[in-house]
Enzyme design. Structure first.
Site, mmCIF file in Angstrom:
data_model
loop_
_atom_site.group_PDB
_atom_site.id
_atom_site.type_symbol
_atom_site.label_atom_id
_atom_site.label_comp_id
_atom_site.label_asym_id
_atom_site.label_seq_id
_atom_site.Cartn_x
_atom_site.Cartn_y
_atom_site.Cartn_z
ATOM 1 N N GLU A 68 -4.783 3.772 6.504
ATOM 2 C CA GLU A 68 -4.403 3.660 5.188
ATOM 3 C C GLU A 68 -5.057 4.540 4.239
ATOM 4 O O GLU A 68 -4.969 4.963 3.348
ATOM 5 C CB GLU A 68 -5.075 2.158 4.680
ATOM 6 C CG GLU A 68 -4.541 1.761 3.474
ATOM 7 C CD GLU A 68 -5.587 1.061 2.394
ATOM 8 O OE1 GLU A 68 -6.444 1.863 2.072
ATOM 9 O OE2 GLU A 68 -5.841 -0.298 2.393
ATOM 10 N N SER A 82 -10.694 -0.616 3.272
ATOM 11 C CA SER A 82 -9.840 -0.896 4.662
ATOM 12 C C SER A 82 -9.529 0.677 5.170
ATOM 13 O O SER A 82 -8.728 1.347 4.430
ATOM 14 C CB SER A 82 -8.630 -1.755 4.154
ATOM 15 O OG SER A 82 -8.902 -2.883 3.848
ATOM 16 N N ARG A 92 0.675 -1.161 -0.003
ATOM 17 C CA ARG A 92 -0.238 -0.048 -0.033
ATOM 18 C C ARG A 92 0.986 1.219 -0.127
ATOM 19 O O ARG A 92 0.498 2.111 0.612
ATOM 20 C CB ARG A 92 -0.879 0.098 1.124
ATOM 21 C CG ARG A 92 -2.165 -1.144 1.312
ATOM 22 C CD ARG A 92 -3.119 -0.734 0.192
ATOM 23 N NE ARG A 92 -3.956 -1.863 0.295
ATOM 24 C CZ ARG A 92 -4.259 -3.236 -0.217
ATOM 25 N NH1 ARG A 92 -3.034 -3.492 -0.620
ATOM 26 N NH2 ARG A 92 -5.117 -3.781 0.064
HETATM 27 N N1 EPU Z 1 -11.068 -11.027 10.061
HETATM 28 C C1 EPU Z 1 -11.470 -11.230 11.126
HETATM 29 N N2 EPU Z 1 -12.792 -10.040 11.673
HETATM 30 C C2 EPU Z 1 -12.635 -9.077 10.576
HETATM 31 C C3 EPU Z 1 -12.212 -8.904 9.403
HETATM 32 C C4 EPU Z 1 -11.388 -9.928 9.173
HETATM 33 O O1 EPU Z 1 -11.248 -11.888 12.025
HETATM 34 O O2 EPU Z 1 -13.733 -8.310 10.863
HETATM 35 C C5 EPU Z 1 -9.944 -11.949 9.407
HETATM 36 C C6 EPU Z 1 -10.474 -12.612 8.690
HETATM 37 O O3 EPU Z 1 -11.328 -13.751 8.940
HETATM 38 C C7 EPU Z 1 -9.285 -13.297 7.742
HETATM 39 C C8 EPU Z 1 -8.221 -12.026 8.112
HETATM 40 O O4 EPU Z 1 -8.949 -11.057 9.130
HETATM 41 O O5 EPU Z 1 -8.730 -14.281 8.449
HETATM 42 C C9 EPU Z 1 -8.225 -11.177 6.925
HETATM 43 O O6 EPU Z 1 -9.506 -10.788 6.524
HETATM 44 P P1 EPU Z 1 -9.700 -10.546 4.741
HETATM 45 O O7 EPU Z 1 -9.570 -11.565 3.823
HETATM 46 O O8 EPU Z 1 -10.895 -9.963 4.511
HETATM 47 O O9 EPU Z 1 -8.773 -9.300 4.364
HETATM 48 P P2 EPU Z 1 -7.866 -8.176 5.100
HETATM 49 O O10 EPU Z 1 -6.501 -8.391 5.613
HETATM 50 O O11 EPU Z 1 -8.846 -7.403 6.495
HETATM 51 C C10 EPU Z 1 -6.981 -7.169 2.979
HETATM 52 C C11 EPU Z 1 -6.845 -5.841 2.351
HETATM 53 C C12 EPU Z 1 -8.289 -5.592 1.308
HETATM 54 C C13 EPU Z 1 -8.319 -6.805 0.679
HETATM 55 C C14 EPU Z 1 -8.427 -8.295 1.067
HETATM 56 C C15 EPU Z 1 -8.391 -9.199 0.431
HETATM 57 C C16 EPU Z 1 -5.572 -4.250 3.500
HETATM 58 C C17 EPU Z 1 -5.349 -3.202 4.335
HETATM 59 N N3 EPU Z 1 -6.744 -4.692 3.128
HETATM 60 O O12 EPU Z 1 -7.874 -7.183 3.755
HETATM 61 O O13 EPU Z 1 -8.067 -4.322 0.538
HETATM 62 O O14 EPU Z 1 -9.521 -6.717 -0.231
HETATM 63 O O15 EPU Z 1 -7.203 -8.177 1.937
HETATM 64 O O16 EPU Z 1 -7.365 -9.588 -0.374
HETATM 65 O O17 EPU Z 1 -4.570 -4.973 3.094
HETATM 66 C C18 EPU Z 1 -8.323 -2.006 0.852
HETATM 67 O O18 EPU Z 1 -7.398 -2.000 0.987
HETATM 68 O O19 EPU Z 1 -9.231 -1.112 0.739
HETATM 69 C C19 EPU Z 1 -9.002 -3.437 0.710
HETATM 70 C C20 EPU Z 1 -10.348 -3.403 0.921
#
Ligand code: EPU
Length: 338
Positions: free
Chosen positions: A334, A238, A164
């Site tokens: 972010e 995010s 990012r």
């Molecule tokens: N999780 C929780 N609780 C929550 C949210 C997530 O326990 O409320 C856990 C999920 O169960 C999972 C892990 O956290 O095990 C990761 O969650 P998720 O796959 O939804 O991805 P993320 O790490 O929260 C990142 C990016 C997103 C992108 C997704 C999918 C960042 C800051 N965010 O989110 O990007 O869509 O991966 O690749 O890196 C964005 O940048 O605006 C964005 C949406």
């Protein structure tokens, strides 16, 4: 000369849907518009901010400078053997470009389906999702250098991409304006289905050898199920980055919280899931006045209708504080704050 408007409402220009005004506002439809705008000394020296889809920003106050909205359109491609170089105007909507490429069988962007925002903003924070980052398909971009009035080309290495992050968020912030981006895609897909949510969804649908259209559809469906649609509930995706900490810090956290969701990175560091940390602090789906966190993804802060930017900001402060108290980890925003 593109028309510069005064005291312009930004409500329609940011996906958080918060109301504020820009002292000056101008829409740019060509490189020539930029040249004409900056030929006027007045705009050379005023504070300025460049926006595309307004999907990664939060207005906490009225903006006193010149808000420049990029709207340069157009998509062209050049096939070179198995590769295809696709060039899009900075003002194209990112997902329109993804659909354009998926329809034509140009592979590489399908995992990035439905990310809000514009083409010109895509390199700035190196957008990423479901195992793919923009840097994996970025070839080069063209940018207008405000200081010199010249056009400059940036290669993938020039952009210094990181999680990012890129040079455009640091040294070159508000100094150059990205007018077009070229992506290197392939007509011979090598699909990335490594991300758990994609592989399990493909398996559930009984798809054994997915096409890029299948991946794009699956990614779109996963996003729709987890993330709020900005056209109905204001948000900027995010709100925080996933924090990256040392192995040692991680081991300490893990000794108290054995279920900590994490990914080991190659350089002895560990990335934590900020959404998980926030949920553990009891914030998931919580409503605080007109703001809150999303019920299916605690990492996303939302505007339930009438939230001001400062209310959203105050919530983000409270979240940072509680994650710090519980886990000793400081979350970094972010989203760009104004
Ligand atoms: N999780 C929780 N609780 C929550 C949210 C997530 O326990 O409320 C856990 C999920 O169960 C999972 C892990 O956290 O095990 C990761 O969650 P998720 O796959 O939804 O991805 P993320 O790490 O929260 C990142 C990016 C997103 C992108 C997704 C999918 C960042 C800051 N965010 O989110 O990007 O869509 O991966 O690749 O890196 C964005 O940048 O605006 C964005 C949406």
């Amino acid at each position: 000369m593109p028309e510069v408007l005064e005291n312009f409402s930004v409500k329609q220009l940011n996906t958080f849907g918060v109301d504020a005004t820009a002292r000056y506002y101008v829409e740019i439809n060509s490189v020539n518009d930029l040249r004409t705008l900056f030929a006027d000394q007045r705009w050379q020296n005023v504070e300025r901010m460049i926006i595309g889809g307004g999907s990664n920003m939060l207005f906490t106050r009225n903006y006193e400078g010149l808000l420049i909205r990029m709207n340069i359109k157009g998509i062209v491609q050049e096939v070179q053997g198995d590769d295809v170089l696709v060039t899009a105007g900075g003002g194209e909507v990112w997902n329109d470009l993804v659909n354009y490429c998926v329809e034509r069988g140009f592979a590489g962007m399908e995992n990035l389906t439905l990310i809000p925002g514009s083409v010109g903003a895509s390199p700035i924070q190196n957008i990423g999702a479901y195992g793919v980052e923009l840097k994996d398909v970025f070839f080069s971009c063209e940018a207008y250098d405000i200081g010199s009035g010249e056009m400059r080309t940036f290669t993938n290495a020039d952009c210094q991409f990181d999680y990012r992050d890129s040079i455009f968020k640091r040294e070159l912030k508000e100094k150059v304006i990205i007018t077009a981006v070229t992506y290197k895609l392939s007509t011979v897909p090598s699909l990335n289905t490594s991300y758990g949510a994609i592989s399990s969804e493909l398996a559930r649908r009984g798809i054994k050898s997915p096409s890029i259209k299948d991946i794009s559809r699956v990614v779109a469906d996963i996003r729709v199920s987890k993330l709020p649609d900005p056209s109905t509930i204001g948000n900027a995706g995010s709100f925080f980055k996933n924090p990256i900490i040392s192995e040692e810090e991680f081991r300490q956290i893990q000794s108290t919280f054995p279920d900590t969701v994490h990914y080991c990175l190659s350089n002895s560091t560990v990335k934590l899931a900020a959404g998980w940390l926030i949920e553990q602090c009891g914030w998931k789906g919580k409503k605080v006045g007109e703001t809150g966190t999303w019920k299916n993804q605690a990492l996303v802060l939302v505007n339930h209708g009438k939230a001001t930017g400062s209310e959203v900001y105050a919530l983000s402060e409270a979240i940072i504080q509680s994650v710090k108290e519980k886990f000793g980890v400081v979350l970094e925003r972010e989203v760009n704050m104004i």
